[in-house]
Design a protein around this motif. Sequence first.
Motif, PDB file in Angstrom:
ATOM      1  N   MET A   1       0.757  -1.174  -0.018  1.00 18.42           N
ATOM      2  CA  MET A   1       0.063   0.039  -0.111  1.00 18.42           C
ATOM      3  C   MET A   1       0.924   1.261  -0.410  1.00 18.42           C
ATOM      4  SD  MET A   1      -2.984   0.992   2.721  1.00 18.42           S
ATOM      5  CE  MET A   1      -4.288   2.268   2.431  1.00 18.42           C
ATOM      6  N   SER A   2       0.945   2.046  -1.039  1.00 21.61           N
ATOM      7  CA  SER A   2       1.498   3.563  -0.469  1.00 21.61           C
ATOM      8  C   SER A   2       0.734   4.323   0.266  1.00 21.61           C
ATOM      9  CB  SER A   2       0.884   3.870  -2.226  1.00 21.61           C
ATOM     10  OG  SER A   2       1.531   3.440  -3.317  1.00 21.61           O
ATOM     11  N   THR A   3       1.849   5.239   0.436  1.00 21.04           N
ATOM     12  CA  THR A   3       1.835   6.338   1.994  1.00 21.04           C
ATOM     13  C   THR A   3       1.035   7.549   0.904  1.00 21.04           C
ATOM     14  OG1 THR A   3       3.494   7.111   1.094  1.00 21.04           O
ATOM     15  CG2 THR A   3       3.650   5.299   2.996  1.00 21.04           C
ATOM     16  N   GLU A   4       0.645   7.990   1.251  1.00 26.58           N
ATOM     17  CA  GLU A   4       0.350   9.732   0.968  1.00 26.58           C
ATOM     18  C   GLU A   4       1.209  10.466   0.001  1.00 26.58           C
ATOM     19  OE1 GLU A   4      -3.078  12.567   2.978  1.00 26.58           O
ATOM     20  OE2 GLU A   4      -0.638  12.784   3.525  1.00 26.58           O
ATOM     21  N   ASN A   7       1.950   8.962  -2.965  1.00 26.22           N
ATOM     22  CA  ASN A   7       1.142   9.257  -3.793  1.00 26.22           C
ATOM     23  C   ASN A   7       1.211  10.124  -4.786  1.00 26.22           C
ATOM     24  OD1 ASN A   7      -0.320   6.457  -4.049  1.00 26.22           O
ATOM     25  ND2 ASN A   7      -1.971   6.999  -2.277  1.00 26.22           N
ATOM     26  N   PHE A   8       1.586  11.554  -3.205  1.00 28.13           N
ATOM     27  CA  PHE A   8       1.550  12.802  -3.715  1.00 28.13           C
ATOM     28  C   PHE A   8       3.047  12.835  -5.130  1.00 28.13           C
ATOM     29  CE2 PHE A   8       3.459  16.893  -3.528  1.00 28.13           C
ATOM     30  CZ  PHE A   8       2.936  17.642  -3.839  1.00 28.13           C
ATOM     31  N   VAL A   9       3.774  12.220  -5.103  1.00 27.63           N
ATOM     32  CA  VAL A   9       5.234  12.152  -5.602  1.00 27.63           C
ATOM     33  C   VAL A   9       4.843  12.443  -6.502  1.00 27.63           C
ATOM     34  CG1 VAL A   9       7.381  10.979  -5.796  1.00 27.63           C
ATOM     35  CG2 VAL A   9       6.927  12.554  -3.713  1.00 27.63           C
ATOM     36  N   GLY A  10       4.234  10.048  -6.927  1.00 25.16           N
ATOM     37  CA  GLY A  10       3.170   9.987  -7.819  1.00 25.16           C
ATOM     38  C   GLY A  10       2.684  10.802  -9.018  1.00 25.16           C
ATOM     39  N   LEU A  11       1.218  11.501  -8.451  1.00 28.43           N
ATOM     40  CA  LEU A  11       0.911  12.249  -8.846  1.00 28.43           C
ATOM     41  C   LEU A  11       1.212  13.446  -9.765  1.00 28.43           C
ATOM     42  CD1 LEU A  11      -2.144  14.364  -9.489  1.00 28.43           C
ATOM     43  CD2 LEU A  11      -1.795  14.363  -6.558  1.00 28.43           C
ATOM     44  N   SER A  12       2.166  14.497  -8.627  1.00 30.18           N
ATOM     45  CA  SER A  12       3.356  15.406  -9.478  1.00 30.18           C
ATOM     46  C   SER A  12       4.271  14.093 -10.984  1.00 30.18           C
ATOM     47  CB  SER A  12       4.307  15.974  -8.345  1.00 30.18           C
ATOM     48  OG  SER A  12       3.356  16.001  -7.103  1.00 30.18           O
ATOM     49  N   SER A  13       4.615  13.675 -10.526  1.00 31.76           N
ATOM     50  CA  SER A  13       5.233  12.974 -11.848  1.00 31.76           C
ATOM     51  C   SER A  13       4.673  12.646 -12.289  1.00 31.76           C
ATOM     52  CB  SER A  13       5.996  11.099 -10.690  1.00 31.76           C
ATOM     53  OG  SER A  13       6.613  10.811 -12.587  1.00 31.76           O
ATOM     54  N   ALA A  14       3.270  12.144 -12.783  1.00 29.82           N
ATOM     55  CA  ALA A  14       2.803  12.280 -14.060  1.00 29.82           C
ATOM     56  C   ALA A  14       1.934  13.455 -14.831  1.00 29.82           C
ATOM     57  CB  ALA A  14       1.078  11.479 -13.492  1.00 29.82           C
ATOM     58  N   LEU A  15       1.756  14.535 -14.006  1.00 31.86           N
ATOM     59  CA  LEU A  15       1.309  15.719 -13.823  1.00 31.86           C
ATOM     60  C   LEU A  15       2.754  16.468 -15.006  1.00 31.86           C
ATOM     61  CD1 LEU A  15      -0.492  16.748 -10.921  1.00 31.86           C
ATOM     62  CD2 LEU A  15      -1.645  16.303 -13.136  1.00 31.86           C
ATOM     63  N   LEU A  16       3.867  16.803 -14.363  1.00 30.82           N
ATOM     64  CA  LEU A  16       5.094  17.099 -14.512  1.00 30.82           C
ATOM     65  C   LEU A  16       5.631  16.277 -16.103  1.00 30.82           C
ATOM     66  CD1 LEU A  16       6.155  17.674 -11.217  1.00 30.82           C
ATOM     67  CD2 LEU A  16       5.066  19.915 -13.682  1.00 30.82           C
ATOM     68  N   GLY A  17       5.110  15.257 -16.430  1.00 34.58           N
ATOM     69  CA  GLY A  17       6.060  14.118 -17.328  1.00 34.58           C
ATOM     70  C   GLY A  17       7.924  14.054 -16.855  1.00 34.58           C
ATOM     71  N   ILE A  18       8.169  14.325 -15.257  1.00 34.02           N
ATOM     72  CA  ILE A  18       9.378  14.212 -14.879  1.00 34.02           C
ATOM     73  C   ILE A  18       9.099  12.611 -13.616  1.00 34.02           C
ATOM     74  CG2 ILE A  18      11.440  15.301 -13.272  1.00 34.02           C
ATOM     75  CD1 ILE A  18       9.684  18.224 -13.649  1.00 34.02           C
ATOM     76  N   LEU A  49      -7.702  17.127  -1.284  1.00 40.40           N
ATOM     77  CA  LEU A  49      -6.264  16.477  -1.444  1.00 40.40           C
ATOM     78  C   LEU A  49      -6.671  14.830  -0.943  1.00 40.40           C
ATOM     79  CD1 LEU A  49      -3.277  16.328  -1.427  1.00 40.40           C
ATOM     80  CD2 LEU A  49      -3.527  17.190   0.974  1.00 40.40           C
ATOM     81  N   ASN A  50      -7.576  14.312  -0.276  1.00 41.57           N
ATOM     82  CA  ASN A  50      -7.511  13.044   0.457  1.00 41.57           C
ATOM     83  C   ASN A  50      -8.304  12.274  -1.319  1.00 41.57           C
ATOM     84  OD1 ASN A  50      -6.372  12.525   2.565  1.00 41.57           O
ATOM     85  ND2 ASN A  50      -7.878  12.790   3.431  1.00 41.57           N
ATOM     86  N   ASP A  51      -9.383  12.491  -1.755  1.00 41.61           N
ATOM     87  CA  ASP A  51     -10.606  12.459  -3.114  1.00 41.61           C
ATOM     88  C   ASP A  51      -8.899  12.751  -3.997  1.00 41.61           C
ATOM     89  OD1 ASP A  51     -12.668  12.142  -0.782  1.00 41.61           O
ATOM     90  OD2 ASP A  51     -13.443  14.216  -1.934  1.00 41.61           O
ATOM     91  N   LEU A  52      -8.307  13.338  -4.165  1.00 37.55           N
ATOM     92  CA  LEU A  52      -7.442  13.279  -5.592  1.00 37.55           C
ATOM     93  C   LEU A  52      -6.586  12.156  -4.827  1.00 37.55           C
ATOM     94  CD1 LEU A  52      -6.553  15.475  -7.920  1.00 37.55           C
ATOM     95  CD2 LEU A  52      -4.815  16.441  -5.985  1.00 37.55           C
ATOM     96  N   LEU A  53      -6.040  12.503  -4.483  1.00 36.62           N
ATOM     97  CA  LEU A  53      -4.754  11.588  -3.743  1.00 36.62           C
ATOM     98  C   LEU A  53      -5.407   9.785  -4.266  1.00 36.62           C
ATOM     99  CD1 LEU A  53      -2.142  12.293  -1.273  1.00 36.62           C
ATOM    100  CD2 LEU A  53      -2.217  12.985  -3.214  1.00 36.62           C
ATOM    101  N   SER A  54      -6.743   9.264  -4.060  1.00 37.35           N
ATOM    102  CA  SER A  54      -7.398   8.733  -3.955  1.00 37.35           C
ATOM    103  C   SER A  54      -7.756   8.087  -5.636  1.00 37.35           C
ATOM    104  CB  SER A  54      -8.706   7.773  -3.257  1.00 37.35           C
ATOM    105  OG  SER A  54      -8.422   8.206  -2.056  1.00 37.35           O
ATOM    106  N   GLN A  55      -8.218   9.084  -6.241  1.00 37.43           N
ATOM    107  CA  GLN A  55      -8.671   9.218  -7.730  1.00 37.43           C
ATOM    108  C   GLN A  55      -7.261   8.924  -8.329  1.00 37.43           C
ATOM    109  OE1 GLN A  55      -9.814  12.804  -9.068  1.00 37.43           O
ATOM    110  NE2 GLN A  55     -10.147  12.083 -10.879  1.00 37.43           N
ATOM    111  N   TYR A  56      -5.502   9.188  -7.928  1.00 40.03           N
ATOM    112  CA  TYR A  56      -4.079   8.774  -8.492  1.00 40.03           C
ATOM    113  C   TYR A  56      -4.305   7.384  -8.394  1.00 40.03           C
ATOM    114  CZ  TYR A  56       0.918   8.072  -8.284  1.00 40.03           C
ATOM    115  OH  TYR A  56       1.406   7.403  -9.566  1.00 40.03           O
ATOM    116  N   ALA A  57      -4.048   7.072  -7.019  1.00 38.65           N
ATOM    117  CA  ALA A  57      -4.142   6.058  -6.498  1.00 38.65           C
ATOM    118  C   ALA A  57      -5.194   5.036  -7.139  1.00 38.65           C
ATOM    119  CB  ALA A  57      -4.081   5.785  -5.271  1.00 38.65           C
ATOM    120  N   SER A  58      -6.470   4.860  -6.891  1.00 36.63           N
ATOM    121  CA  SER A  58      -7.183   4.206  -8.664  1.00 36.63           C
ATOM    122  C   SER A  58      -6.679   3.839  -9.906  1.00 36.63           C
ATOM    123  CB  SER A  58      -8.675   4.763  -8.133  1.00 36.63           C
ATOM    124  OG  SER A  58      -9.478   4.228  -9.073  1.00 36.63           O
TER     125      SER A  58
END
Length: 170
Positions: A1-4, A7-18, A49-58
Amino acid sequence: MSTERENFVGLSSALLGIGKALLAPSIDPIDLPSQFLAYIRPKLTEAQLNDLLSQYASLVADQQSPEQIARALLMSNGKPAATPAAKACRSIMKMWLLGVWYQPYDASSFKAGQQWVVSDLAYQQSWAWKAAQAHPMGYSQFHFGYWNETPPSLEAFTGVPAKGQQGASS
Protein backbone atom coordinates in the motif's frame (compact mmCIF):
# COMPACT_ATOMS: atom_id res chain seq x y z
CA MET A 1 0.00 0.00 0.00
CA SER A 2 1.33 3.41 -0.97
CA THR A 3 1.72 6.21 1.49
CA GLU A 4 0.16 9.62 1.02
CA ARG A 5 3.60 11.06 0.21
CA GLU A 6 4.28 8.36 -2.40
CA ASN A 7 0.92 9.03 -4.03
CA PHE A 8 1.64 12.76 -4.04
CA VAL A 9 5.03 12.21 -5.69
CA GLY A 10 3.46 9.82 -8.21
CA LEU A 11 0.67 12.28 -8.97
CA SER A 12 3.17 15.11 -9.37
CA SER A 13 5.34 12.95 -11.63
CA ALA A 14 2.40 12.09 -13.87
CA LEU A 15 1.32 15.73 -14.09
CA LEU A 16 4.80 17.11 -14.80
CA GLY A 17 6.29 14.28 -16.86
CA ILE A 18 9.31 14.25 -14.55
CA GLY A 19 10.43 10.99 -12.97
CA LYS A 20 9.54 10.18 -9.37
CA ALA A 21 13.21 9.65 -8.52
CA LEU A 22 13.99 13.18 -9.64
CA LEU A 23 11.12 14.76 -7.70
CA ALA A 24 11.87 12.73 -4.57
CA PRO A 25 15.45 11.44 -4.63
CA SER A 26 16.38 8.81 -2.06
CA ILE A 27 18.93 11.18 -0.50
CA ASP A 28 17.14 14.50 -0.18
CA PRO A 29 17.94 16.87 2.70
CA ILE A 30 15.32 19.37 1.48
CA ASP A 31 12.40 16.93 0.99
CA LEU A 32 10.15 19.19 -1.07
CA PRO A 33 7.42 16.55 -1.46
CA SER A 34 6.74 16.47 2.28
CA GLN A 35 6.93 20.26 2.52
CA PHE A 36 4.57 20.70 -0.42
CA LEU A 37 2.10 18.15 0.90
CA ALA A 38 1.95 19.83 4.31
CA TYR A 39 1.66 23.25 2.67
CA ILE A 40 -1.26 22.43 0.38
CA ARG A 41 -3.31 20.32 2.82
CA PRO A 42 -5.20 23.26 4.40
CA LYS A 43 -5.38 25.16 1.12
CA LEU A 44 -7.09 22.36 -0.82
CA THR A 45 -8.99 21.01 2.21
CA GLU A 46 -8.32 17.60 3.67
CA ALA A 47 -11.28 16.03 1.85
CA GLN A 48 -10.28 17.36 -1.59
CA LEU A 49 -6.64 16.33 -1.15
CA ASN A 50 -7.65 12.84 -0.02
CA ASP A 51 -10.05 12.53 -2.98
CA LEU A 52 -7.35 13.63 -5.43
CA LEU A 53 -4.76 11.21 -4.04
CA SER A 54 -7.36 8.40 -3.98
CA GLN A 55 -8.26 9.13 -7.59
CA TYR A 56 -4.56 8.92 -8.51
CA ALA A 57 -4.15 5.63 -6.60
CA SER A 58 -7.23 4.22 -8.34
CA LEU A 59 -5.85 5.13 -11.78
CA VAL A 60 -2.52 3.49 -10.89
CA ALA A 61 -4.37 0.37 -9.71
CA ASP A 62 -6.13 0.32 -13.10
CA GLN A 63 -2.63 0.26 -14.67
CA GLN A 64 -3.04 3.61 -16.39
CA SER A 65 0.13 5.19 -17.81
CA PRO A 66 1.34 8.51 -16.38
CA GLU A 67 0.09 10.27 -19.53
CA GLN A 68 -3.33 8.67 -19.18
CA ILE A 69 -3.44 9.65 -15.51
CA ALA A 70 -2.59 13.28 -16.30
CA ARG A 71 -5.19 13.35 -19.08
CA ALA A 72 -7.86 11.82 -16.81
CA LEU A 73 -7.19 14.41 -14.09
CA LEU A 74 -6.70 17.50 -16.25
CA MET A 75 -8.95 17.06 -19.27
CA SER A 76 -12.65 16.64 -20.05
CA ASN A 77 -13.86 15.96 -23.58
CA GLY A 78 -10.56 17.15 -25.05
CA LYS A 79 -10.62 20.45 -23.15
CA PRO A 80 -9.11 21.53 -19.82
CA ALA A 81 -11.44 20.39 -17.05
CA ALA A 82 -12.91 22.98 -14.69
CA THR A 83 -13.35 20.58 -11.78
CA PRO A 84 -11.83 21.33 -8.36
CA ALA A 85 -9.50 18.32 -8.84
CA ALA A 86 -8.24 19.64 -12.19
CA LYS A 87 -7.73 23.12 -10.73
CA ALA A 88 -5.83 21.60 -7.80
CA CYS A 89 -3.65 19.60 -10.22
CA ARG A 90 -2.77 22.72 -12.18
CA SER A 91 -1.83 24.51 -8.94
CA ILE A 92 0.33 21.53 -7.90
CA MET A 93 2.13 21.72 -11.23
CA LYS A 94 2.76 25.45 -10.80
CA MET A 95 4.05 24.85 -7.28
CA TRP A 96 6.66 22.34 -8.49
CA LEU A 97 7.62 24.52 -11.46
CA LEU A 98 7.72 27.92 -9.75
CA GLY A 99 7.82 27.36 -5.99
CA VAL A 100 4.63 29.42 -5.73
CA TRP A 101 1.17 28.22 -4.66
CA TYR A 102 -1.71 29.63 -6.69
CA GLN A 103 -4.96 29.07 -4.80
CA PRO A 104 -7.23 27.25 -7.26
CA TYR A 105 -10.58 27.80 -5.51
CA ASP A 106 -12.09 29.18 -2.32
CA ALA A 107 -11.35 26.93 0.66
CA SER A 108 -11.79 28.06 4.24
CA SER A 109 -10.11 31.47 4.56
CA PHE A 110 -8.11 30.96 1.33
CA LYS A 111 -9.60 32.71 -1.69
CA ALA A 112 -9.22 31.71 -5.33
CA GLY A 113 -6.46 33.68 -7.04
CA GLN A 114 -4.35 34.28 -3.94
CA GLN A 115 -0.73 33.24 -4.28
CA TRP A 116 2.20 32.64 -1.95
CA VAL A 117 5.85 31.65 -2.31
CA VAL A 118 5.92 28.30 -0.54
CA SER A 119 9.43 28.83 0.88
CA ASP A 120 12.80 30.17 -0.17
CA LEU A 121 14.00 26.60 -0.77
CA ALA A 122 10.93 25.77 -2.86
CA TYR A 123 11.67 28.81 -5.02
CA GLN A 124 15.39 27.99 -5.30
CA GLN A 125 14.73 24.33 -6.13
CA SER A 126 11.77 24.92 -8.47
CA TRP A 127 11.78 23.01 -11.72
CA ALA A 128 11.51 26.07 -13.96
CA TRP A 129 15.16 26.80 -13.16
CA LYS A 130 16.18 23.25 -14.06
CA ALA A 131 14.22 23.30 -17.31
CA ALA A 132 15.82 26.63 -18.22
CA GLN A 133 19.24 25.31 -17.12
CA ALA A 134 19.52 28.39 -14.95
CA HIS A 135 19.34 29.46 -11.31
CA PRO A 136 17.53 32.16 -9.37
CA MET A 137 19.27 35.49 -8.93
CA GLY A 138 21.63 35.50 -5.99
CA TYR A 139 21.73 31.71 -5.62
CA SER A 140 23.73 29.09 -7.49
CA GLN A 141 25.20 25.69 -6.77
CA PHE A 142 27.46 25.97 -9.81
CA HIS A 143 31.18 26.73 -9.56
CA PHE A 144 32.73 30.09 -10.36
CA GLY A 145 33.10 30.52 -14.13
CA TYR A 146 30.46 27.92 -15.05
CA TRP A 147 28.91 30.38 -17.51
CA ASN A 148 32.00 30.04 -19.72
CA GLU A 149 31.33 26.32 -20.31
CA THR A 150 28.71 24.57 -22.42
CA PRO A 151 25.94 23.60 -20.02
CA PRO A 152 25.01 19.97 -19.48
CA SER A 153 22.14 18.63 -21.54
CA LEU A 154 18.57 19.30 -20.50
CA GLU A 155 18.28 15.59 -19.70
CA ALA A 156 20.99 15.97 -17.05
CA PHE A 157 18.81 18.55 -15.28
CA THR A 158 15.34 17.10 -15.75
CA GLY A 159 15.66 13.48 -16.87
CA VAL A 160 13.68 14.38 -20.00
CA PRO A 161 15.53 13.54 -23.25
CA ALA A 162 16.85 16.71 -24.90
CA LYS A 163 16.81 15.34 -28.48
CA GLY A 164 20.60 15.43 -28.81
CA GLN A 165 21.14 19.15 -28.14
CA GLN A 166 23.68 20.26 -25.59
CA GLY A 167 22.76 23.32 -23.57
CA ALA A 168 20.46 26.07 -24.68
CA SER A 169 20.37 26.97 -28.34
CA SER A 170 20.86 30.59 -29.34
